[in-house]
Write a protein that holds these residues in place. Structure first.
Motif, PDB file in Angstrom:
ATOM      1  N   GLY A   1     -18.995  -0.223 -12.872  1.00 13.19           N
ATOM      2  CA  GLY A   1     -19.402  -1.458 -12.177  1.00 13.19           C
ATOM      3  C   GLY A   1     -20.507  -2.180 -12.614  1.00 13.19           C
ATOM      4  N   ARG A   2     -20.607  -2.186 -14.033  1.00 12.46           N
ATOM      5  CA  ARG A   2     -21.608  -2.808 -14.670  1.00 12.46           C
ATOM      6  C   ARG A   2     -21.166  -3.466 -15.979  1.00 12.46           C
ATOM      7  NH1 ARG A   2     -26.120  -1.962 -11.366  1.00 12.46           N
ATOM      8  NH2 ARG A   2     -27.184  -3.472 -12.803  1.00 12.46           N
ATOM      9  N   TYR A   3     -21.718  -4.770 -16.139  1.00 13.38           N
ATOM     10  CA  TYR A   3     -21.745  -5.345 -17.673  1.00 13.38           C
ATOM     11  C   TYR A   3     -23.017  -5.102 -18.149  1.00 13.38           C
ATOM     12  CZ  TYR A   3     -17.029  -7.241 -17.068  1.00 13.38           C
ATOM     13  OH  TYR A   3     -15.754  -7.438 -16.753  1.00 13.38           O
ATOM     14  N   ASN A   4     -22.918  -4.475 -19.408  1.00 15.09           N
ATOM     15  CA  ASN A   4     -24.144  -4.229 -20.165  1.00 15.09           C
ATOM     16  C   ASN A   4     -24.192  -5.101 -21.594  1.00 15.09           C
ATOM     17  OD1 ASN A   4     -24.968  -1.963 -18.343  1.00 15.09           O
ATOM     18  ND2 ASN A   4     -23.479  -0.794 -19.016  1.00 15.09           N
ATOM     19  N   ILE A   5     -25.132  -5.884 -21.566  1.00 16.35           N
ATOM     20  CA  ILE A   5     -25.299  -7.005 -22.723  1.00 16.35           C
ATOM     21  C   ILE A   5     -26.377  -6.625 -23.719  1.00 16.35           C
ATOM     22  CG2 ILE A   5     -25.213  -9.358 -23.428  1.00 16.35           C
ATOM     23  CD1 ILE A   5     -23.825 -10.037 -20.619  1.00 16.35           C
TER      24      ILE A   5
ATOM     25  N   ILE B   1     -26.094  -5.608 -15.469  1.00 18.69           N
ATOM     26  CA  ILE B   1     -25.501  -6.733 -14.453  1.00 18.69           C
ATOM     27  C   ILE B   1     -24.358  -5.936 -13.590  1.00 18.69           C
ATOM     28  CG2 ILE B   1     -24.799  -8.871 -13.800  1.00 18.69           C
ATOM     29  CD1 ILE B   1     -25.257  -9.890 -16.779  1.00 18.69           C
ATOM     30  N   ASP B   2     -24.795  -5.872 -12.351  1.00 20.31           N
ATOM     31  CA  ASP B   2     -23.981  -5.311 -11.482  1.00 20.31           C
ATOM     32  C   ASP B   2     -22.652  -6.270 -11.258  1.00 20.31           C
ATOM     33  OD1 ASP B   2     -22.584  -5.101  -8.691  1.00 20.31           O
ATOM     34  OD2 ASP B   2     -23.868  -3.316  -8.552  1.00 20.31           O
TER      35      ASP B   2
ATOM     36  N   ALA C   1     -29.443  -7.990 -11.869  1.00 20.84           N
ATOM     37  CA  ALA C   1     -29.618  -7.976 -13.229  1.00 20.84           C
ATOM     38  C   ALA C   1     -30.734  -7.113 -13.310  1.00 20.84           C
ATOM     39  CB  ALA C   1     -29.838  -9.168 -14.004  1.00 20.84           C
ATOM     40  N   THR C   2     -30.845  -6.196 -14.422  1.00 27.93           N
ATOM     41  CA  THR C   2     -31.878  -5.224 -14.871  1.00 27.93           C
ATOM     42  C   THR C   2     -31.986  -5.551 -16.231  1.00 27.93           C
ATOM     43  OG1 THR C   2     -31.701  -3.621 -12.837  1.00 27.93           O
ATOM     44  CG2 THR C   2     -32.906  -2.816 -14.853  1.00 27.93           C
ATOM     45  N   MET C   3     -33.064  -5.776 -16.657  1.00 29.20           N
ATOM     46  CA  MET C   3     -33.548  -6.174 -18.149  1.00 29.20           C
ATOM     47  C   MET C   3     -34.449  -4.950 -18.685  1.00 29.20           C
ATOM     48  SD  MET C   3     -35.423  -9.267 -19.961  1.00 29.20           S
ATOM     49  CE  MET C   3     -33.949 -10.397 -19.826  1.00 29.20           C
ATOM     50  N   ILE C   4     -33.522  -4.029 -19.627  1.00 33.16           N
ATOM     51  CA  ILE C   4     -34.249  -2.922 -20.036  1.00 33.16           C
ATOM     52  C   ILE C   4     -34.960  -3.356 -21.369  1.00 33.16           C
ATOM     53  CG2 ILE C   4     -33.897  -0.490 -20.710  1.00 33.16           C
ATOM     54  CD1 ILE C   4     -31.121  -0.703 -19.018  1.00 33.16           C
ATOM     55  N   GLY C   5     -36.080  -3.456 -21.585  1.00 30.10           N
ATOM     56  CA  GLY C   5     -36.896  -3.731 -23.051  1.00 30.10           C
ATOM     57  C   GLY C   5     -37.084  -2.654 -23.745  1.00 30.10           C
TER      58      GLY C   5
END
Length: 459
Positions: free
Chosen positions: A167-171, A195-196, A202-206
């Motif tokens: 269920g997510r797009y990961n960029i 991104i759901d 959106a969740t930004m993973i640093g």
């Protein structure tokens, strides 16, 4: 039909007051319903053609409005495709020409010499101004459409689309530090934006650039080279000094310069070997499937910010602007509070090192990226489109296919209405980049992406 019955078609030429009113009516009708002036007062064949074109345009506008309400992604896809943009440009050029012809013919029908002397220049001037405004806007729209087509074709690839995973797009979002004063390119900023696919949340993973012992995804050729992680047990990476630790952002350089043959299909798929190595590393760290990447040249980012008219940043603590590229001598400081920055100063804000840590820089880079996304609203982009498009082709490299743009534009419209969550793999979150626990990291990311439901179960 007598002149008394139809002063528009059979005007009393000797009455300047009637001719003046008639002139105003014809100019206004030409603006509101192009073609109607000719139907009422001139060549009815031309008028019917103009009216037909006008009604067709209105019908298209209504259909697009309904389609946007029901299927917004489809409308965005239409206007982010090469065919759709060129079709829009052709339609706009057609109507620009039609409006010029109808307006010039309307001015002829007004018979200015019969209007009141003081009204003549005003009527003619208004008709010309309206013609330039309407036709000029249509012509500029056609220019934007064709320029956008070229820009999108140069930045985005033609390739198959990828479905969401869980269920997510990961960029993968990489900020490159290439520049005139630097040899090669190393990712200076590394993030994964998850991104759901339904809500747009959106969740930004640093990911810190100095993260050590980075694992790779199971199917990665780098995993065979480094089964215990990058620079793990009894392994030495092929870049840097003998005693230097093998950190995350070196993977790009190693793959790109030392072993590009590991990813033989990267270039043909719109990527680079170094980027694919970074993708495999980010997948190994996060446990996520990363469908796409976006590489932003931080030096070129300066031009994009200038094209947008600058960017507003809420400075949290004092940040120095350096007088040279040694990152030691301080020219002046950004003081806490809202600051409007041009591209040069925004880049220094993101890259400044004096008295700060890499984690501070990572936070500032994320802050700048979010601020630019907020600044890049449709009105601002269209108003400065030529400069934005020129800068954008030099700033962005991605493997997102052009066919996915409509979907992502629609998803981004949802994302902008929601706060962006952040997960930074830093000491502040009990992550030691020199001795990371990757199991704990994946659990932390999973908890952020899939928080427990707060809904009370039905009795």
């Amino acid at each position: 039909m007598s002149s008394a019955q139809s002063p528009i078609r059979y005007p009393p030429l000797g009455s300047s007051s009637v001719m003046t009113k008639r002139g105003w009516w014809l100019v206004v009708l030409n603006l509101l319903v192009p073609g109607s002036a000719q139907v009422l007062a001139g060549n009815r064949r031309l008028g019917r053609f103009g009216l037909g074109a006008t009604l067709t345009l209105w019908a298209l506008a209504v259909l697009l409005g309904v389609a946007y309400l029901l299927w917004p992604a489809a409308v965005f896809t239409l206007f982010t495709s090469t065919l759709g943009l060129w079709a829009a440009a052709a339609v706009l050029v057609f109507y620009a020409v039609i409006w010029v012809i109808l307006t010039l013919d309307t001015i002829r029908l007004v018979r200015l010499v019969k209007a009141a002397p003081k009204a003549r220049p005003v009527i003619a001037g208004l008709a010309v101004v309206l013609m330039v405004a309407v036709s000029g806007t249509a012509a500029y729209g056609a220019y934007v459409a064709t320029t956008a087509s070229g820009f999108l074709s140069s930045v985005f690839v033609a390739g198959p689309t990828e479905p969401p995973v869980d269920g997510r797009y990961n960029i993968l979002l990489l900020g490159g530090d290439a520049g005139a004063d630097r040899e090669g390119m190393r990712p200076d900023s590394i993030s994964v934006v998850s991104i759901d696919a339904d809500t747009g949340q959106a969740t930004m993973i640093g990911l810190p650039r100095d993260l050590l012992y980075v694992p790779f995804s199971d199917d990665s050729p780098m995993k065979a080279e480094y089964p215990d992680g990058y620079g793990g047990t009894n392994e030495t990476c092929r870049v840097g000094g003998v005693d230097d630790p093998c950190q995350l952002n070196w993977i790009y350089t190693e793959v790109e310069d030392k072993s590009p043959e590991m990813y033989p299909d990267a270039v043909s798929q719109g990527s680079e070997p170094g980027i694919e190595g970074m993708r495999d590393a980010a997948q190994g760290v996060t446990g996520l499937t990363i469908q796409y990447f976006v590489l932003i040249d931080m030096q070129g980012f300066s031009d994009l910010i200038d094209a947008l008219g600058g960017v507003d940043i809420d400075v949290q603590s004092r940040v120095p602007v350096h007088s040279d590229d040694t990152f030691t001598d301080v020219a002046f400081w950004f003081e806490p509070g809202m600051q409007h920055m041009d591209g040069y100063h925004a880049l220094w804000f993101a890259r400044s090192r004096h008295g700060t840590s890499d984690y501070d820089r990572m936070n500032r880079q994320h802050q700048l990226q979010e601020a630019v996304l907020a600044q890049a609203n449709p009105t601002n982009v269209i108003a400065k489109f030529e400069a934005v498009a020129k800068a954008g082709t030099q700033v962005v490299k991605t493997d997102i296919p052009q066919g996915m743009l409509g979907y992502f534009v629609n998803l981004a419209s949802k994302t902008k209405t929601l706060p962006i969550n952040s997960v930074n793999l830093t000491p502040d979150n009990n992550i030691d980049p020199t001795d990371p626990d990757y199991t704990a990291i994946r659990e932390m990311i999973d908890a952020a992406l899939n928080p427990p439901s707060t809904e009370t179960p039905a009795p």
